[in-house]
Design a protein around this motif. Structure first.
Motif, PDB file in Angstrom:
ATOM      1  N   GLU A 151      13.427  13.105 -34.181  1.00 38.09           N
ATOM      2  CA  GLU A 151      14.247  14.312 -34.177  1.00 38.09           C
ATOM      3  C   GLU A 151      15.646  13.991 -33.696  1.00 38.09           C
ATOM      4  N   PHE A 152      16.603  14.839 -34.105  1.00 38.71           N
ATOM      5  CA  PHE A 152      17.969  14.713 -33.620  1.00 38.71           C
ATOM      6  C   PHE A 152      18.031  15.096 -32.143  1.00 38.71           C
ATOM      7  N   THR A 153      18.972  14.507 -31.442  1.00 36.82           N
ATOM      8  CA  THR A 153      19.349  14.951 -30.101  1.00 36.82           C
ATOM      9  C   THR A 153      20.790  15.439 -30.163  1.00 36.82           C
ATOM     10  N   GLU A 154      21.017  16.703 -29.812  1.00 33.08           N
ATOM     11  CA  GLU A 154      22.358  17.282 -29.889  1.00 33.08           C
ATOM     12  C   GLU A 154      23.235  16.717 -28.770  1.00 33.08           C
ATOM     13  N   LEU A 155      24.391  16.143 -29.136  1.00 33.90           N
ATOM     14  CA  LEU A 155      25.282  15.510 -28.159  1.00 33.90           C
ATOM     15  C   LEU A 155      26.727  15.979 -28.310  1.00 33.90           C
ATOM     16  N   THR A 156      26.967  16.987 -29.113  1.00 34.87           N
ATOM     17  CA  THR A 156      28.345  17.425 -29.376  1.00 34.87           C
ATOM     18  C   THR A 156      29.070  17.774 -28.085  1.00 34.87           C
ATOM     19  N   ASP A 157      28.420  18.555 -27.211  1.00 28.66           N
ATOM     20  CA  ASP A 157      29.074  18.988 -25.971  1.00 28.66           C
ATOM     21  C   ASP A 157      29.281  17.850 -24.986  1.00 28.66           C
ATOM     22  N   VAL A 158      28.514  16.773 -25.136  1.00 31.12           N
ATOM     23  CA  VAL A 158      28.600  15.641 -24.212  1.00 31.12           C
ATOM     24  C   VAL A 158      29.812  14.769 -24.528  1.00 31.12           C
ATOM     25  N   MET A 159      30.254  14.767 -25.792  1.00 32.71           N
ATOM     26  CA  MET A 159      31.227  13.788 -26.260  1.00 32.71           C
ATOM     27  C   MET A 159      32.653  14.316 -26.372  1.00 32.71           C
ATOM     28  N   THR A 160      32.930  15.488 -25.857  1.00 30.29           N
ATOM     29  CA  THR A 160      34.253  16.094 -26.060  1.00 30.29           C
ATOM     30  C   THR A 160      35.380  15.308 -25.386  1.00 30.29           C
ATOM     31  N   ASP A 161      35.081  14.615 -24.286  1.00 25.83           N
ATOM     32  CA  ASP A 161      36.162  13.954 -23.538  1.00 25.83           C
ATOM     33  C   ASP A 161      35.975  12.445 -23.400  1.00 25.83           C
ATOM     34  N   VAL A 162      35.148  11.843 -24.255  1.00 29.01           N
ATOM     35  CA  VAL A 162      34.972  10.386 -24.169  1.00 29.01           C
ATOM     36  C   VAL A 162      36.150   9.690 -24.866  1.00 29.01           C
ATOM     37  N   ASP A 163      36.392   8.430 -24.500  1.00 25.34           N
ATOM     38  CA  ASP A 163      37.511   7.677 -25.068  1.00 25.34           C
ATOM     39  C   ASP A 163      37.243   7.237 -26.504  1.00 25.34           C
ATOM     40  N   PHE A 164      35.977   7.209 -26.896  1.00 30.85           N
ATOM     41  CA  PHE A 164      35.635   6.794 -28.259  1.00 30.85           C
ATOM     42  C   PHE A 164      36.008   7.932 -29.204  1.00 30.85           C
ATOM     43  N   LYS A 165      37.135   7.755 -29.932  1.00 29.75           N
ATOM     44  CA  LYS A 165      37.722   8.847 -30.700  1.00 29.75           C
ATOM     45  C   LYS A 165      36.824   9.339 -31.840  1.00 29.75           C
TER      46      LYS A 165
END
Length: 604
Positions: free
Chosen positions: A294-308
């Motif tokens: 299954e997918f794991t939702e990570l959209t909210d986790v990645m908003t401020d990471v350096d990986f553009k």
């Protein structure tokens, strides 16, 4: 006297001591030191014929037999000698001692052996008549017949009547491309072959035929793949005065009955999943529940990471970031190799993804140092900890990531989920369960926005009814509208789908407004339906099942072409008849058609 008394494959020990007359085709002839054995075949299977030299005239005919000769045999049913029983055949315990043998029609040498399992599809489709003699194809088409009969019996028992609708109709191009048929009588006018009987079956509901069905051909001029054909067979059903739940309950019962009576398979429970949940968990509106990923939702986790790549997708409108944790994927022994990971990265590009980021979880006790990936250095500790917590990753696991617009992510990582689950790695590591996993997918959006056309289009079709209370959103916020549409899914294939229909002209007009179909366009394309809805149209709904798809699932075939007698290729050609073909100038003149050279024909 009858030409035959029994089918070859149905001669069993129950007929011991009886004289039978059989007709069929020579499958194989074997000369064993003066005694000739002939295996003959018909649609029900094989039986072994024994030809003794004592009957000289008959034996001489037997000596001249070759594969695919059509023959008639009269003989005595007797038990096979000890040690020669074939438990794989219905007739495996007996043989027929031949008394009379007639060649009904000889055969030229076939272009291939019918028991060759390595035939190319081109060879099979070019010589389709011989291909259809093969037991594999005969079993498939016999099963297709039984499925059709079970459907008819169920519908008949539940008060449905079979009504034919026209094959020559009006072009209403709202779905796939129509197949057009020029009218000889009406210069410059065209009929369209039906993409489905949708409008006519709704008219039948208005006309008071409250339980209609037909098993009918439909036509769509679209790009083909394994589960598509330009002409396909639809089990088309419509009913009045039933709610959405009642419709789903009835036809779940139909499919359950068909599988039980044809395969002796109990499909069990049909879980119900909303479209939103299916897309969120599996990236698909037809999820294959046999795959345990299954997918794991990570959209909210990645908003401020350096990986553009991640932060850009997480902050864009309609963007999404997900993880797909592959248990055991990073193990040194038995995990996914670098070559396999690179191949998966190329695979997702087919679906619009730009690449495939991943993290190998080698040793959680070492924190960041126990993770292996080029992207780890650009993701801060809090985000990494959240990724590991949400995915539940353990030592030896591999996490793939998708980051882009939600459609690209859903399509690419959804396809990756299926590919890994069905792979040898997936099967060895318990990521795939061989079973039957049906479900209903419900609550589809009414509309989807077409970026290229800058307008909304109908997810199902423009005659699908909205959920109660969603009518006004069609004007103010079409993207919020949920339909009363539903799909039945089995093992990742959409077997059938339908909806409750719009039965009021004012609601239908709101749908056309949302789709930017003007009143003039609506009247031109669908005026006959809109007019009919004004005459006390009843609440109604229905669905259509793909007969070809159902039988393909049942047989385990790789393509629906294996369950259709005379299919087309992926280029929409019939290799047997060489259709489509050119026609002579006289026919074109009668149809008032003049061909305009294309760049291709100019080059030729």
């Amino acid at each position: 006297m009858a030409m035959r008394s029994h089918y070859c494959g149905l001669v069993t020990e129950a007929l011991l001591g009886e004289t039978v007359t059989l007709c069929g085709w020579v499958n194989r002839r074997r000369d064993h030191g003066g005694v000739i054995f002939v295996d003959i075949r018909d649609r029900e299977g094989y039986v072994q014929i024994v030809c003794d030299p004592d009957r000289a005239e008959m034996f001489k005919v037997a000596e001249g037999l070759r594969n695919e000769f059509c023959i008639q045999v009269k003989g005595l049913v007797r038990a096979r000698p000890e040690g020669t029983v074939n438990d794989n055949l219905k007739s495996g315990k007996i043989e027929v001692l031949c008394h009379e043998l007639n060649v009904l029609n000889p055969s030229v040498t076939p272009p291939f052996q019918l028991d060759d399992d390595n035939l190319s599809e081109t060879t099979r489709l070019t010589h389709r008549v011989l291909d259809l003699r093969r037991p594999y194809m005969q079993n498939n088409l016999m099963l297709r017949y039984r499925v059709s009969m079970e459907v008819r019996k169920f519908l008949d028992a539940n008060g449905f009547i079979d009504i034919e609708t026209p094959m020559l109709g009006k072009s209403t191009p709202e779905g796939a491309r129509d197949y057009l048929v020029p009218s000889r009588v009406h210069d410059g006018h065209f009929f369209a072959l039906p993409q489905s009987p949708q409008l006519f079956k709704q008219l039948l509901m208005v006309a008071g035929y409250d339980r209609y069905y037909q098993i009918t051909k439909c036509f769509r001029d679209e790009d083909l793949r394994a589960d598509r054909q330009p002409e396909f067979t639809q089990i088309d059903i419509e009913t009045s005065f039933l709610s959405e739940q009642e419709i789903r309950d009835m036809f779940q019962g139909m499919i359950t009955t068909v599988f039980k009576n044809t395969l002796n398979v109990d499909l069990g429970e049909f879980p119900v999943m909303t479209f939103q949940e299916a897309a969120h968990r599996y990236g698909s509106d037809k999820p294959d529940l046999r795959v345990k990923l299954e997918f794991t939702e990570l959209t909210d986790v990645m908003t401020d990471v350096d990986f553009k790549v991640f932060s850009g997708a997480a902050t864009m409108k309609g963007g999404r970031v997900v993880g797909l944790c592959i248990p055991g994927g990073a193990r040194e022994a038995g995990g996914l190799s670098r070559g396999e990971i690179d191949a998966y990265a190329e695979f997702v590009k087919i679906y619009g993804a730009k690449g495939l980021a991943y993290i190998k979880v080698n040793d959680l006790t070492k924190g960041r140092d126990g993770l292996q990936s080029p992207i780890v250095k650009n993701i801060h500790d809090k985000a990494l900890a959240e990724v590991l917590a949400r995915t539940g990753a353990k030592d030896g696991d591999l996490i793939f990531f998708g980051a882009d617009k939600d459609k690209v992510v859903n399509d690419a990582i959804g396809a990756l989920r299926i590919k890994i689950g069905h792979s040898e790695f997936g099967k060895k590591n318990g990521l795939f369960e061989k079973s039957w996993r049906p479900l209903w997918v419900v609550d589809f959006p009414m509309f989807e926005f077409d970026e290229e056309a800058q307008r909304y289009s109908a997810v199902h079709h423009p005659f699908t009814a909205p959920k109660e209370g969603h009518e006004d959103w069609m004007v103010t916020a079409p993207e919020k509208c949920i339909s009363q549409g539903y799909d039945m899914v089995l093992n990742g294939w959409e077997m059938g789908g339908g909806s409750v229909r719009i039965h009021r002209a004012d609601v239908q007009q709101k749908v056309f407004d949302a789709l930017k179909i003007t009143p003039e366009e609506a009247q031109d394309k669908f005026g006959f339906l809109l007019d009919a809805l004004q005459y006390g149209a009843p609440p109604h709904g229905g669905l259509a099942f793909g007969l070809d798809r159902i039988v393909t699932l049942m047989t385990g075939a790789e393509s629906i072409r294996d369950v259709i007698a005379f299919p087309k290729t992926q280029r929409a050609q019939c290799l047997l008849t060489q259709a489509p073909s050119t026609v002579d100038e006289k026919q074109l003149r009668e149809l008032h058609i003049r061909l305009r050279p294309t760049e291709l024909t100019k080059a030729v």
